[in-house]
Design a protein around this motif. Structure first.
Motif, PDB file in Angstrom:
ATOM      1  N   ALA A  92      -6.394 -29.607 101.028  1.00  0.00           N
ATOM      2  CA  ALA A  92      -5.896 -29.727 102.397  1.00  0.00           C
ATOM      3  C   ALA A  92      -7.041 -29.873 103.390  1.00  0.00           C
ATOM      4  CB  ALA A  92      -5.034 -28.518 102.742  1.00  0.00           C
ATOM      5  N   ALA A  93      -8.116 -29.103 103.190  1.00  0.00           N
ATOM      6  CA  ALA A  93      -9.282 -29.229 104.072  1.00  0.00           C
ATOM      7  C   ALA A  93      -9.924 -30.609 103.952  1.00  0.00           C
ATOM      8  CB  ALA A  93     -10.299 -28.136 103.742  1.00  0.00           C
ATOM      9  N   GLU A  94     -10.019 -31.120 102.739  1.00  0.00           N
ATOM     10  CA  GLU A  94     -10.581 -32.459 102.558  1.00  0.00           C
ATOM     11  C   GLU A  94      -9.708 -33.534 103.192  1.00  0.00           C
ATOM     12  OE1 GLU A  94     -12.863 -31.606  98.295  1.00  0.00           O
ATOM     13  OE2 GLU A  94     -10.947 -32.666  98.358  1.00  0.00           O
ATOM     14  N   VAL A  95      -8.403 -33.399 103.069  1.00  0.00           N
ATOM     15  CA  VAL A  95      -7.504 -34.366 103.711  1.00  0.00           C
ATOM     16  C   VAL A  95      -7.660 -34.316 105.222  1.00  0.00           C
ATOM     17  CG1 VAL A  95      -5.084 -34.920 104.119  1.00  0.00           C
ATOM     18  CG2 VAL A  95      -5.855 -34.392 101.814  1.00  0.00           C
ATOM     19  N   THR A  96      -7.765 -33.106 105.772  1.00  0.00           N
ATOM     20  CA  THR A  96      -7.970 -32.965 107.222  1.00  0.00           C
ATOM     21  C   THR A  96      -9.274 -33.625 107.656  1.00  0.00           C
ATOM     22  OG1 THR A  96      -6.748 -30.880 107.171  1.00  0.00           O
ATOM     23  CG2 THR A  96      -8.099 -31.314 109.101  1.00  0.00           C
ATOM     24  N   ALA A  97     -10.340 -33.401 106.892  1.00  0.00           N
ATOM     25  CA  ALA A  97     -11.631 -34.014 107.229  1.00  0.00           C
ATOM     26  C   ALA A  97     -11.560 -35.535 107.147  1.00  0.00           C
ATOM     27  CB  ALA A  97     -12.719 -33.483 106.295  1.00  0.00           C
ATOM     28  N   MET A  98     -10.873 -36.047 106.141  1.00  0.00           N
ATOM     29  CA  MET A  98     -10.776 -37.493 106.001  1.00  0.00           C
ATOM     30  C   MET A  98      -9.960 -38.095 107.136  1.00  0.00           C
ATOM     31  SD  MET A  98      -9.442 -39.762 102.772  1.00  0.00           S
ATOM     32  CE  MET A  98      -7.724 -39.371 103.074  1.00  0.00           C
ATOM     33  N   VAL A  99      -8.874 -37.419 107.539  1.00  0.00           N
ATOM     34  CA  VAL A  99      -8.064 -37.917 108.651  1.00  0.00           C
ATOM     35  C   VAL A  99      -8.880 -37.912 109.946  1.00  0.00           C
ATOM     36  CG1 VAL A  99      -6.051 -37.430 110.079  1.00  0.00           C
ATOM     37  CG2 VAL A  99      -5.870 -37.291 107.604  1.00  0.00           C
ATOM     38  N   GLY A 100      -9.613 -36.812 110.196  1.00  0.00           N
ATOM     39  CA  GLY A 100     -10.453 -36.760 111.386  1.00  0.00           C
ATOM     40  C   GLY A 100     -11.531 -37.823 111.387  1.00  0.00           C
ATOM     41  N   LEU A 101     -12.156 -38.051 110.230  1.00  0.00           N
ATOM     42  CA  LEU A 101     -13.181 -39.087 110.130  1.00  0.00           C
ATOM     43  C   LEU A 101     -12.587 -40.476 110.341  1.00  0.00           C
ATOM     44  CD1 LEU A 101     -16.178 -39.527 109.537  1.00  0.00           C
ATOM     45  CD2 LEU A 101     -15.594 -39.707 107.115  1.00  0.00           C
TER      46      LEU A 101
ATOM     47  N   VAL B  90      -6.386 -33.896  92.991  1.00  0.00           N
ATOM     48  CA  VAL B  90      -4.951 -33.610  92.909  1.00  0.00           C
ATOM     49  C   VAL B  90      -4.426 -33.878  91.509  1.00  0.00           C
ATOM     50  CG1 VAL B  90      -2.694 -34.377  93.731  1.00  0.00           C
ATOM     51  CG2 VAL B  90      -4.525 -33.958  95.369  1.00  0.00           C
ATOM     52  N   VAL B  91      -4.838 -35.007  90.925  1.00  0.00           N
ATOM     53  CA  VAL B  91      -4.327 -35.372  89.593  1.00  0.00           C
ATOM     54  C   VAL B  91      -4.801 -34.374  88.532  1.00  0.00           C
ATOM     55  CG1 VAL B  91      -4.434 -37.123  87.786  1.00  0.00           C
ATOM     56  CG2 VAL B  91      -4.101 -37.806  90.161  1.00  0.00           C
ATOM     57  N   ILE B  92      -6.085 -34.024  88.567  1.00  0.00           N
ATOM     58  CA  ILE B  92      -6.646 -33.154  87.524  1.00  0.00           C
ATOM     59  C   ILE B  92      -6.227 -31.699  87.724  1.00  0.00           C
ATOM     60  CG2 ILE B  92      -8.789 -32.256  86.558  1.00  0.00           C
ATOM     61  CD1 ILE B  92     -10.062 -34.956  87.117  1.00  0.00           C
ATOM     62  N   CYS B  93      -6.386 -31.195  88.952  1.00  0.00           N
ATOM     63  CA  CYS B  93      -6.201 -29.757  89.180  1.00  0.00           C
ATOM     64  C   CYS B  93      -4.748 -29.375  89.450  1.00  0.00           C
ATOM     65  CB  CYS B  93      -7.073 -29.310  90.350  1.00  0.00           C
ATOM     66  SG  CYS B  93      -8.844 -29.521  90.050  1.00  0.00           S
ATOM     67  N   LEU B  94      -3.974 -30.249  90.062  1.00  0.00           N
ATOM     68  CA  LEU B  94      -2.606 -29.889  90.409  1.00  0.00           C
ATOM     69  C   LEU B  94      -1.554 -30.495  89.496  1.00  0.00           C
ATOM     70  CD1 LEU B  94      -2.801 -30.138  94.313  1.00  0.00           C
ATOM     71  CD2 LEU B  94      -3.178 -28.159  92.849  1.00  0.00           C
ATOM     72  N   VAL B  95      -1.961 -31.409  88.600  1.00  0.00           N
ATOM     73  CA  VAL B  95      -0.992 -32.016  87.672  1.00  0.00           C
ATOM     74  C   VAL B  95      -1.390 -31.737  86.226  1.00  0.00           C
ATOM     75  CG1 VAL B  95       0.097 -34.161  86.921  1.00  0.00           C
ATOM     76  CG2 VAL B  95      -0.379 -33.814  89.342  1.00  0.00           C
ATOM     77  N   LEU B  96      -2.583 -32.195  85.838  1.00  0.00           N
ATOM     78  CA  LEU B  96      -2.990 -32.051  84.438  1.00  0.00           C
ATOM     79  C   LEU B  96      -3.296 -30.603  84.061  1.00  0.00           C
ATOM     80  CD1 LEU B  96      -5.303 -35.181  84.069  1.00  0.00           C
ATOM     81  CD2 LEU B  96      -2.887 -34.955  83.501  1.00  0.00           C
TER      82      LEU B  96
ATOM     83  N   ALA C  80      -5.489 -26.219  96.156  1.00  0.00           N
ATOM     84  CA  ALA C  80      -4.621 -26.770  97.198  1.00  0.00           C
ATOM     85  C   ALA C  80      -5.237 -26.583  98.583  1.00  0.00           C
ATOM     86  CB  ALA C  80      -3.250 -26.106  97.128  1.00  0.00           C
ATOM     87  N   ILE C  81      -5.846 -25.423  98.830  1.00  0.00           N
ATOM     88  CA  ILE C  81      -6.486 -25.183 100.132  1.00  0.00           C
ATOM     89  C   ILE C  81      -7.668 -26.133 100.327  1.00  0.00           C
ATOM     90  CG2 ILE C  81      -7.779 -23.496 101.481  1.00  0.00           C
ATOM     91  CD1 ILE C  81      -6.044 -21.324 100.218  1.00  0.00           C
ATOM     92  N   ILE C  82      -8.494 -26.290  99.301  1.00  0.00           N
ATOM     93  CA  ILE C  82      -9.646 -27.194  99.397  1.00  0.00           C
ATOM     94  C   ILE C  82      -9.179 -28.636  99.612  1.00  0.00           C
ATOM     95  CG2 ILE C  82     -11.612 -28.131  98.134  1.00  0.00           C
ATOM     96  CD1 ILE C  82     -11.900 -25.430  96.775  1.00  0.00           C
TER      97      ILE C  82
ATOM     98  N   LEU D  41      -3.783 -18.442  91.258  1.00  0.00           N
ATOM     99  CA  LEU D  41      -4.850 -18.367  92.256  1.00  0.00           C
ATOM    100  C   LEU D  41      -5.718 -19.622  92.235  1.00  0.00           C
ATOM    101  CD1 LEU D  41      -5.939 -14.627  91.900  1.00  0.00           C
ATOM    102  CD2 LEU D  41      -4.608 -15.658  93.742  1.00  0.00           C
ATOM    103  N   THR D  42      -5.973 -20.144  91.033  1.00  0.00           N
ATOM    104  CA  THR D  42      -6.774 -21.365  90.926  1.00  0.00           C
ATOM    105  C   THR D  42      -6.076 -22.543  91.585  1.00  0.00           C
ATOM    106  OG1 THR D  42      -7.716 -20.563  88.841  1.00  0.00           O
ATOM    107  CG2 THR D  42      -7.912 -22.915  89.317  1.00  0.00           C
TER     108      THR D  42
END
Length: 256
Positions: A21-30, A160-166, A17-19, A11-12
């Motif tokens: 994705a939202a940040e990537v979407t915001a950065m692309v829009g910006l 991504v590095v800390i939460c999805l890899v490490l 991953a959802i957060i 769940l974590t």
């Protein structure tokens, strides 16, 4: 406990991953907005109900139209000059009115006109393009389009590095450690039970040997050797059983 921990970790990772994705979407829009941020800012200014705002925004952004705010200031300054001229022209009439209305003597119109002109001059300086443009450049171009985009990209990479890899790797290491620790505790518990069973068996054999020897006829020590007595037979049997138990225990411990 391990299954519950696994669900919590899953769940974590899903939430991160959802957060992300939202940040990537915001950065692309910006980033898309910052490709032509001046035109976007002018387009948003046209949504204002008053046309004056869009005209002022076009002046400050593109500079191809006159500033309506400065035009209003110039108009107000002209009105104040006219008021001053009219006061000087009709001063004699105002003095006659002041004879019948004493409060009119306290009216200092030239001072009021001077203060208003000073305020209008300060407002004209504030509304100049060279005054407003640096703030627009600093806020929109540098802060929003440069610093915010770069900071958001760094946050996404670190997340991504800390939460999805490490984090999954550290969780896997902890799981392996707990499994090895559980197996070690189980092995030591089994060894303790085996040793306790051996001790209880030796004690029972010794008690049986003592009871059996007490009920048999005891020969003279000079006529028989110690090994020929009933107690000697049970002692030898005890040693054989003990050696067999130890051999069995070593054989059972070997594969583990």
């Amino acid at each position: 406990a391990l299954m519950q921990s696994g669900w919590l970790i899953m769940l974590t990772i899903l939430l991160v991953a959802i957060i992300t994705a939202a940040e990537v979407t915001a950065m692309v829009g910006l980033s898309v907005l910052c490709m032509d941020v001046d035109m976007v800012a002018y387009a948003y200014s046209k949504l204002a109900p008053q046309k004056l705002i869009s005209q002022a925004a076009r002046f400050y952004i593109f500079g191809d139209e006159p500033n309506p705010l400065l035009e209003d200031i110039d108009l107000a300054s002209m009105f104040m000059n006219q008021i001053g001229d009219l006061y000087e022209e009709f001063t004699w009439a105002l003095k006659m009115v002041a004879m019948s209305c004493p409060p009119m003597k306290e009216a200092n119109v030239p001072e009021v006109v001077a203060v208003a002109q000073a305020i209008l001059r300060e407002g004209r300086l504030v509304l100049q393009a060279r005054t407003v443009w640096p703030y627009y450049q600093e806020v929109l171009h540098k802060t929003v389009c440069s610093h915010t985009t770069a900071s958001l990209g760094q946050v996404i990479v670190m997340q991504v590095v800390i939460c999805l890899v490490l984090f999954p790797l550290s969780t896997l290491q902890v799981h392996q450690f707990l499994v090895r620790r559980t197996h070690a505790q189980e092995r030591w518990r089994n060894l303790y039970l085996i040793d306790g069973a051996k001790d209880r068996r030796r004690q029972a054999i010794r008690q049986l040997a003592a009871v059996h020897c007490a009920g048999r006829f005891v020969q003279e020590p000079s006529q028989v050797s110690p090994d020929a007595s009933p107690r000697g037979d049970y002692v030898r049997r005890l040693d054989l059983d003990t050696s067999e138990d130890e051999g069995t225990g070593e054989a059972s411990e070997g594969p583990s």
